[in-house]
Structure formats: C-alpha cells, structure tokens
Design a protein around this motif. Structure first.
Motif, PDB file in Angstrom:
ATOM      1  N   GLY A  21       0.791  -1.228   0.000  1.00 26.09           N
ATOM      2  CA  GLY A  21       0.000   0.000   0.000  1.00 26.09           C
ATOM      3  C   GLY A  21       0.820   1.272   0.000  1.00 26.09           C
ATOM      4  N   ALA A  22       2.140   1.155  -0.010  1.00 26.51           N
ATOM      5  CA  ALA A  22       3.000   2.326   0.121  1.00 26.51           C
ATOM      6  C   ALA A  22       3.369   2.912  -1.231  1.00 26.51           C
ATOM      7  CB  ALA A  22       4.281   1.935   0.863  1.00 26.51           C
ATOM      8  N   GLY A  23       3.744   4.197  -1.210  1.00 25.47           N
ATOM      9  CA  GLY A  23       4.270   4.862  -2.393  1.00 25.47           C
ATOM     10  C   GLY A  23       5.748   4.540  -2.550  1.00 25.47           C
ATOM     11  N   LYS A  24       6.378   5.129  -3.562  1.00 29.71           N
ATOM     12  CA  LYS A  24       7.766   4.798  -3.873  1.00 29.71           C
ATOM     13  C   LYS A  24       8.728   5.168  -2.740  1.00 29.71           C
ATOM     14  CE  LYS A  24      11.145   5.125  -7.534  1.00 29.71           C
ATOM     15  NZ  LYS A  24      11.431   5.542  -8.873  1.00 29.71           N
ATOM     16  N   LYS A  25       8.568   6.357  -2.162  1.00 32.33           N
ATOM     17  CA  LYS A  25       9.473   6.781  -1.089  1.00 32.33           C
ATOM     18  C   LYS A  25       9.282   5.925   0.159  1.00 32.33           C
ATOM     19  CE  LYS A  25      10.233  11.539  -2.415  1.00 32.33           C
ATOM     20  NZ  LYS A  25      10.166  12.938  -2.046  1.00 32.33           N
ATOM     21  N   GLN A  26       8.022   5.630   0.494  1.00 34.45           N
ATOM     22  CA  GLN A  26       7.750   4.803   1.669  1.00 34.45           C
ATOM     23  C   GLN A  26       8.283   3.390   1.464  1.00 34.45           C
ATOM     24  OE1 GLN A  26       5.107   6.454   0.156  1.00 34.45           O
ATOM     25  NE2 GLN A  26       4.943   8.189   1.555  1.00 34.45           N
ATOM     26  N   LYS A  27       8.192   2.886   0.223  1.00 32.23           N
ATOM     27  CA  LYS A  27       8.726   1.543  -0.044  1.00 32.23           C
ATOM     28  C   LYS A  27      10.226   1.507   0.213  1.00 32.23           C
ATOM     29  CE  LYS A  27       5.310  -0.237  -3.235  1.00 32.23           C
ATOM     30  NZ  LYS A  27       5.014  -0.808  -4.537  1.00 32.23           N
ATOM     31  N   GLY A  28      10.923   2.556  -0.214  1.00 33.72           N
ATOM     32  CA  GLY A  28      12.361   2.629   0.035  1.00 33.72           C
ATOM     33  C   GLY A  28      12.682   2.617   1.512  1.00 33.72           C
ATOM     34  N   GLN A  29      11.896   3.371   2.303  1.00 24.25           N
ATOM     35  CA  GLN A  29      12.119   3.400   3.756  1.00 24.25           C
ATOM     36  C   GLN A  29      11.815   2.037   4.380  1.00 24.25           C
ATOM     37  OE1 GLN A  29       9.525   6.586   4.866  1.00 24.25           O
ATOM     38  NE2 GLN A  29      10.970   8.197   4.229  1.00 24.25           N
ATOM     39  N   LEU A  30      10.725   1.389   3.913  1.00 29.79           N
ATOM     40  CA  LEU A  30      10.384   0.064   4.432  1.00 29.79           C
ATOM     41  C   LEU A  30      11.476  -0.951   4.107  1.00 29.79           C
ATOM     42  CD1 LEU A  30       6.570  -0.130   3.606  1.00 29.79           C
ATOM     43  CD2 LEU A  30       7.603  -0.141   5.872  1.00 29.79           C
ATOM     44  N   VAL A  31      12.019  -0.867   2.896  1.00 26.67           N
ATOM     45  CA  VAL A  31      13.087  -1.785   2.504  1.00 26.67           C
ATOM     46  C   VAL A  31      14.316  -1.559   3.376  1.00 26.67           C
ATOM     47  CG1 VAL A  31      14.710  -2.326   0.637  1.00 26.67           C
ATOM     48  CG2 VAL A  31      12.280  -2.155   0.141  1.00 26.67           C
ATOM     49  N   ASP A  32      14.669  -0.292   3.626  1.00 26.75           N
ATOM     50  CA  ASP A  32      15.823   0.007   4.485  1.00 26.75           C
ATOM     51  C   ASP A  32      15.632  -0.556   5.893  1.00 26.75           C
ATOM     52  OD1 ASP A  32      17.121   1.316   2.420  1.00 26.75           O
ATOM     53  OD2 ASP A  32      16.351   3.303   3.005  1.00 26.75           O
ATOM     54  N   GLN A  33      14.429  -0.378   6.459  1.00 31.53           N
ATOM     55  CA  GLN A  33      14.147  -0.911   7.796  1.00 31.53           C
ATOM     56  C   GLN A  33      14.218  -2.438   7.798  1.00 31.53           C
ATOM     57  OE1 GLN A  33      10.287   0.591   8.762  1.00 31.53           O
ATOM     58  NE2 GLN A  33      10.995   2.699   9.102  1.00 31.53           N
ATOM     59  N   PHE A  34      13.676  -3.042   6.743  1.00 32.18           N
ATOM     60  CA  PHE A  34      13.663  -4.502   6.650  1.00 32.18           C
ATOM     61  C   PHE A  34      15.078  -5.052   6.544  1.00 32.18           C
ATOM     62  CE2 PHE A  34      12.740  -8.655   4.857  1.00 32.18           C
ATOM     63  CZ  PHE A  34      11.579  -9.002   5.515  1.00 32.18           C
ATOM     64  N   ILE A  35      15.945  -4.367   5.784  1.00 34.43           N
ATOM     65  CA  ILE A  35      17.339  -4.789   5.657  1.00 34.43           C
ATOM     66  C   ILE A  35      18.036  -4.714   7.019  1.00 34.43           C
ATOM     67  CG2 ILE A  35      19.587  -4.131   4.694  1.00 34.43           C
ATOM     68  CD1 ILE A  35      18.056  -3.304   2.152  1.00 34.43           C
ATOM     69  N   ALA A  36      17.779  -3.620   7.748  1.00 33.78           N
ATOM     70  CA  ALA A  36      18.396  -3.458   9.073  1.00 33.78           C
ATOM     71  C   ALA A  36      17.927  -4.548  10.037  1.00 33.78           C
ATOM     72  CB  ALA A  36      18.068  -2.075   9.628  1.00 33.78           C
ATOM     73  N   THR A  37      16.656  -4.958   9.912  1.00 36.51           N
ATOM     74  CA  THR A  37      16.098  -5.960  10.822  1.00 36.51           C
ATOM     75  C   THR A  37      16.584  -7.370  10.498  1.00 36.51           C
ATOM     76  OG1 THR A  37      14.111  -4.614  11.020  1.00 36.51           O
ATOM     77  CG2 THR A  37      13.938  -6.889  11.748  1.00 36.51           C
ATOM     78  N   THR A  38      16.554  -7.735   9.197  1.00 33.74           N
ATOM     79  CA  THR A  38      16.814  -9.127   8.819  1.00 33.74           C
ATOM     80  C   THR A  38      18.214  -9.381   8.286  1.00 33.74           C
ATOM     81  OG1 THR A  38      15.976  -8.730   6.590  1.00 33.74           O
ATOM     82  CG2 THR A  38      14.395  -9.532   8.240  1.00 33.74           C
ATOM     83  N   GLY A  39      18.869  -8.356   7.737  1.00 37.85           N
ATOM     84  CA  GLY A  39      20.189  -8.562   7.144  1.00 37.85           C
ATOM     85  C   GLY A  39      20.129  -9.084   5.719  1.00 37.85           C
ATOM     86  N   TYR A  40      18.943  -9.144   5.115  1.00 43.22           N
ATOM     87  CA  TYR A  40      18.797  -9.581   3.727  1.00 43.22           C
ATOM     88  C   TYR A  40      19.370  -8.526   2.790  1.00 43.22           C
ATOM     89  CZ  TYR A  40      15.355 -13.142   5.185  1.00 43.22           C
ATOM     90  OH  TYR A  40      14.721 -14.192   5.752  1.00 43.22           O
ATOM     91  N   SER A  41      19.687  -8.936   1.563  1.00 42.75           N
ATOM     92  CA  SER A  41      20.132  -7.970   0.554  1.00 42.75           C
ATOM     93  C   SER A  41      18.914  -7.207   0.024  1.00 42.75           C
ATOM     94  CB  SER A  41      20.827  -8.684  -0.605  1.00 42.75           C
ATOM     95  OG  SER A  41      19.881  -9.416  -1.362  1.00 42.75           O
ATOM     96  N   ARG A  42      19.154  -6.040  -0.567  1.00 41.42           N
ATOM     97  CA  ARG A  42      18.071  -5.182  -1.059  1.00 41.42           C
ATOM     98  C   ARG A  42      17.238  -5.901  -2.129  1.00 41.42           C
ATOM     99  NH1 ARG A  42      17.617  -0.230   0.253  1.00 41.42           N
ATOM    100  NH2 ARG A  42      16.176   1.130  -0.837  1.00 41.42           N
ATOM    101  N   TRP A  43      17.914  -6.584  -3.048  1.00 41.97           N
ATOM    102  CA  TRP A  43      17.220  -7.301  -4.110  1.00 41.97           C
ATOM    103  C   TRP A  43      16.300  -8.372  -3.520  1.00 41.97           C
ATOM    104  CZ3 TRP A  43      17.106 -12.422  -5.432  1.00 41.97           C
ATOM    105  CH2 TRP A  43      16.538 -12.741  -6.658  1.00 41.97           C
ATOM    106  N   TYR A  44      16.805  -9.135  -2.552  1.00 42.47           N
ATOM    107  CA  TYR A  44      16.031 -10.221  -1.958  1.00 42.47           C
ATOM    108  C   TYR A  44      14.862  -9.676  -1.143  1.00 42.47           C
ATOM    109  CZ  TYR A  44      14.866 -14.590   0.295  1.00 42.47           C
ATOM    110  OH  TYR A  44      14.196 -15.699   0.723  1.00 42.47           O
ATOM    111  N   VAL A  45      15.051  -8.543  -0.477  1.00 45.03           N
ATOM    112  CA  VAL A  45      13.968  -7.937   0.307  1.00 45.03           C
ATOM    113  C   VAL A  45      12.817  -7.557  -0.613  1.00 45.03           C
ATOM    114  CG1 VAL A  45      13.331  -5.905   1.658  1.00 45.03           C
ATOM    115  CG2 VAL A  45      15.418  -7.131   2.183  1.00 45.03           C
TER     116      VAL A  45
END
Length: 119
Positions: A21-45
């Motif tokens: 449900g997020a826009g492009k900027k929010q998706k980027g922020q969600l991906v950054d938070q998810f990477i920090a939490t799980t340690g996954y790569s950006r592509w895999y997230v």
C-alpha cells in the motif's frame, strides 16, 4: 543476534502489507528498515515483499505461500477489416505459403506483380 525463522516470517507478513500500500518513497524506507532488521540484501527484500502471500506449487509435495496476482486482460482492438476481407486475406496468405505481412501489402506500382521485376 539473528532472528528466528518464525520471527522473520512474522516481520515479512507485517511489512508486506505495508509495502503493497506504500508509495515509492515509503517503499524505500520500508526496505531500508527490513534490511536493518533481517540482514537480507536489497534485491532479496524486494522479492520477498512482492511475493509474500502467494501460493506456488514447486512439486507435488511442496506448496509455497505467496500473494495472488491479477491476470492481465488482453486489450480488445477494433477490427480493421470485415469478415469477408479478412477471409480473403487469410486465403491469399495461405496460398502464398504464409508470406510475411510486409510482402502482403498493396503493390506500390514500381514493381511488376507477376514477375517481381522493376517496371
């Protein structure tokens, strides 16, 4: 400390709903938070968040859960020719051994239609 598989699945489930449900900027922020939490790569997230919720069968015993995607509808275009003309064109195309559309176009006048030689 690494997250357990159950904890990662829960994070994916919660974040995937927000991601859809997020826009492009929010998706980027969600991906950054998810990477920090799980340690996954950006592509895999991005892959995980897009696929979350779908059901994919890999073999008879294994079904993966993922999100369903809507089927794309084919665009309906108006027909250029009526049925009689279309049947005639198909018949001509078959007689000419399925010739390409470029050669089926009308004769420009500079080439003899019988021999193919310039006039």
């Amino acid at each position: 400390m690494r997250l357990t598989m159950k904890a990662r699945q829960e994070v994916i489930r919660v974040t995937a709903g927000q991601y859809r449900g997020a826009g492009k900027k929010q998706k980027g922020q969600l991906v950054d938070q998810f990477i920090a939490t799980t340690g996954y790569s950006r592509w895999y997230v991005r892959l995980v968040l897009r696929q979350a919720g779908r059901r994919i069968q890999t073999d008879p015993q294994t079904i993966l859960l993922a999100l369903r995607k809507k089927a794309a509808r084919k665009r309906q275009r108006p027909s250029k020719y009526d049925d009689k003309v279309q049947l005639a064109l198909v018949k001509l195309w078959r007689i000419l051994d399925h010739i390409c559309g470029k050669r089926l176009q009308p004769n420009p006048g500079g080439i003899d239609s019988q021999t193919g030689a310039p006039q």
